[in-house]
Scaffold this active site. Structure first.
Site, short mmCIF file in Angstrom:
data_model
loop_
_atom_site.label_atom_id
_atom_site.label_comp_id
_atom_site.label_asym_id
_atom_site.label_seq_id
_atom_site.Cartn_x
_atom_site.Cartn_y
_atom_site.Cartn_z
N CYS A 11 45.31 27.86 -36.23
CA CYS A 11 45.64 29.27 -36.52
C CYS A 11 44.53 30.20 -35.99
CB CYS A 11 45.90 29.50 -38.00
SG CYS A 11 44.59 28.90 -39.08
N CYS A 41 51.03 29.11 -37.66
CA CYS A 41 50.86 27.72 -38.10
C CYS A 41 52.22 27.05 -38.06
CB CYS A 41 50.31 27.68 -39.52
SG CYS A 41 50.25 26.01 -40.17
N GLY A 43 54.84 20.35 -46.27
CA GLY A 43 54.52 20.43 -44.84
C GLY A 43 55.71 20.90 -44.02
N CYS A 87 53.80 23.84 -50.20
CA CYS A 87 54.33 23.43 -51.49
C CYS A 87 53.30 22.59 -52.22
CB CYS A 87 55.58 22.58 -51.30
SG CYS A 87 56.88 23.42 -50.38
N ASP A 142 37.10 39.61 -48.78
CA ASP A 142 38.34 38.86 -48.99
C ASP A 142 38.31 37.61 -48.10
OD1 ASP A 142 40.74 38.17 -50.10
OD2 ASP A 142 41.92 39.78 -49.21
N TYR A 181 42.02 29.52 -48.32
CA TYR A 181 42.84 30.31 -49.22
C TYR A 181 43.70 29.51 -50.21
CZ TYR A 181 46.75 33.10 -50.87
OH TYR A 181 47.68 33.68 -51.67
N CYS A 187 42.10 20.81 -38.72
CA CYS A 187 42.97 21.58 -37.83
C CYS A 187 42.62 23.05 -38.05
CB CYS A 187 44.44 21.35 -38.20
SG CYS A 187 45.54 22.47 -37.28
N SER A 220 41.22 35.76 -54.52
CA SER A 220 40.90 34.99 -53.32
C SER A 220 39.53 35.29 -52.73
CB SER A 220 41.99 35.19 -52.27
OG SER A 220 42.22 36.57 -52.07
P1 AMP Z 1 47.91 40.09 -45.31
O1 AMP Z 1 48.18 41.18 -46.26
O2 AMP Z 1 49.16 39.62 -44.61
O3 AMP Z 1 46.80 40.36 -44.34
O4 AMP Z 1 47.49 38.83 -46.17
C1 AMP Z 1 46.19 38.54 -46.46
C2 AMP Z 1 46.03 38.32 -47.92
O5 AMP Z 1 46.95 37.32 -48.40
C3 AMP Z 1 44.64 37.83 -48.24
O6 AMP Z 1 44.18 38.57 -49.35
C4 AMP Z 1 44.79 36.37 -48.59
O7 AMP Z 1 44.11 36.08 -49.77
C5 AMP Z 1 46.27 36.14 -48.75
N1 AMP Z 1 46.77 35.08 -47.83
C6 AMP Z 1 46.27 34.72 -46.68
N2 AMP Z 1 47.01 33.73 -46.11
C7 AMP Z 1 48.00 33.49 -46.93
C8 AMP Z 1 49.10 32.58 -46.91
N3 AMP Z 1 49.34 31.77 -45.89
N4 AMP Z 1 49.92 32.60 -47.95
C9 AMP Z 1 49.72 33.43 -48.95
N5 AMP Z 1 48.73 34.31 -49.03
C10 AMP Z 1 47.86 34.35 -48.04
#
Ligand code: AMP
Length: 458
Positions: A440, A385, A103, A2, A348, A245, A437, A286
């Site tokens: 993950c 996490c 958190g 948040c 990415d 990220y 930390c 990102s």
């Molecule tokens: P995924 O499709 O689940 O592999 O998510 C990876 C994509 O989501 C990457 O392009 C990151 O930029 C973004 N991402 C990674 N971690 C997070 C997170 N905790 N919350 C939101 N977006 C995330």
């Protein structure tokens, strides 16, 4: 995950809270809210939706006051409900309390059961309500005492801003997992914020990050700092994923700038990579900073080949898998004229479930790309996490049960490379590596999980 904000001033601050909230919309799009003390009581408004949709000009007029707190909430699976919106506001024995939290606790369910046995009835599913009841139970006039007693009980990640009838208080947990910054505007005007963009937009000046275990109280225009325990000085474990990220590129948290860290990560990733490609393509937004670092270091041209629909929120934040998959398609469209017959290095920041990369590789190939060499500027996410990044269920993390070659095969790219943990720590900079930390990636959790069930967090 948040975003939180607190402002102490001698002027009306509801508009400031609104603009501050606006600047931290990237930290949560599910719900938002603000609570303002008008000298007598705390008035608030909160609702599901984006800041610009929830607050209208006349709402701000109904929320006058010189001290206030605000929150944007990020959706977690199962937690998408009005009753989890913040700030939480309550009163006990004529004392008013408001609270915003960023958190996840690792013992919220355990404490909840304990409080329920005492007859407390909960109206939300968030960890934050547990903190509010703990505070209310111990608050007999001395807020610092009440916070210290609460901190004795709650375990895990929490950055808090608390509003009482007399003061505004900011608290960072003993490890400092989640960010919390102190800023100043005019004389006697203070800002507590998750990221410096909130301080910047309000015309304030960044003073410093709160220390782990620090409690900062602003009362009668004066700021005082207290320590939960001296031990916290050596316990710092700030979240590395904020820099990978979550935070905006312009964020500097615990002295590390997200943009510089991301560029450096891309540069380190490119070292020793002898891939033959025509260009480097970032996954917007990102992957941009990492791709800049990779392209500069490799000498390959940086090219835009994915067009982003800027009016769609972060795909990952959609609660169900189907929505997530659809979200990627709606959000990113390949530029076939640029891609036709080309070999690309696609950059990415991370792979979590593998959904985004799989969808992207398919659509880039459909658009004519000859070869796709996927480069990820962080190590494989192998562990959940417990401290607030929304990767709670290990079974959903692709790297928890597949090695790099199996992930490559699943995603369908030609080659795949991740930044390793040493590379990530070098990108952080010298001397900084011990204060982060990275559970993950390596499974070394600074605080063990006590609850058996998943926490819904803030
Ligand atoms: P995924 O499709 O689940 O592999 O998510 C990876 C994509 O989501 C990457 O392009 C990151 O930029 C973004 N991402 C990674 N971690 C997070 C997170 N905790 N919350 C939101 N977006 C995330």
């Amino acid at each position: 995950m948040c975003g939180i904000l607190g402002i102490y001033s001698d002027k009306n601050i509801s508009k400031d809270l609104y603009y501050g909230l606006y600047s931290m919309q990237h930290r949560g799009q599910e719900s938002c809210g603000m609570a303002v003390h008008d000298g007598k009581e705390i008035n608030y408004k909160k609702d599901m939706g984006l800041v610009g949709d929830v607050f209208k000009a006349d709402d701000l007029q109904k929320l006058p006051g010189t001290m206030g707190i605000a929150h944007v909430r990020y959706s977690t699976a199962g937690g998408s409900h009005m009753y989890n919106c913040q700030p939480l506001v309550g009163s006990l024995k004529k004392r008013n309390l408001g609270l915003v939290h960023n958190g996840n606790l690792v013992n919220a369910n355990y404490l909840k059961e304990m409080l329920e046995e005492d007859g407390i009835m909960f109206s939300s599913k968030s960890d934050t309500e547990v903190i509010l009841y703990m505070l209310a139970r111990y608050y007999t006039g001395d807020i610092v005492e009440a916070i210290k007693l609460t901190m004795d009980q709650i375990k895990g990640a929490y950055s808090l801003v608390i509003l009482t009838d007399e003061e505004l208080v900011a608290v960072r947990d003993p490890h400092g997992f989640r960010p919390l910054l102190l800023g100043k505007r005019d004389d006697g005007e203070y800002i507590f914020a998750s990221e410096n963009c909130e301080i910047d937009i309000l015309g304030g000046e960044f003073i410093r990050d709160l220390e782990p275990g620090e409690i900062v109280v602003v009362k009668n225009g004066e700021l005082k700092s207290y320590n939960f325990s001296n031990k916290c000085k050596t316990m710092k474990k700030s979240c590395i994923f904020e820099h990978i990220y979550f935070a905006r590129n312009d964020a500097t948290i615990d002295k590390v700038n997200a943009y510089e860290f991301r560029v450096e990560s891309g540069k380190i990733l490119s070292q020793g990579d002898d891939v033959k490609a025509d260009m480097v393509v970032p996954v917007p937004d990102s992957g941009w900073a990492g791709a800049i670092g990779y392209a500069n270091a490799s000498g390959l041209p940086l090219t835009e080949a994915l067009v982003k629909n800027r009016y769609v929120g972060r795909t990952f934040i959609k609660p169900t898998q189907e929505e997530r998959e659809l979200g990627v398609k709606i959000k990113l469209n390949p530029l076939s004229r640029v891609l036709k017959g080309k070999s690309i290095v696609l950059v990415d920041d991370s792979i979590v479930r593998g959904t985004t990369s799989k969808q992207l590789v398919k659509s880039l190939k459909d658009a004519g790309a000859k070869e796709i060499h996927l480069r990820i500027t962080s190590p494989p996410v192998k562990y959940s996490c417990y401290y607030g990044i929304d990767t709670p269920n290990r079974s959903k993390l692709i790297a928890a049960h597949k090695d790099v070659e199996e992930i490559r095969e699943y995603i369908g790219c030609d080659t795949l490379k991740f930044l390793d943990i040493d590379g990530m720590m070098s990108a952080v900079g010298e001397g900084n590596e011990f204060k982060f930390c990275r559970a993950c990636f390596d499974g070394n959790y600074p605080v063990k999980k006590i609850d058996k069930e998943e926490s819904l967090g803030c």
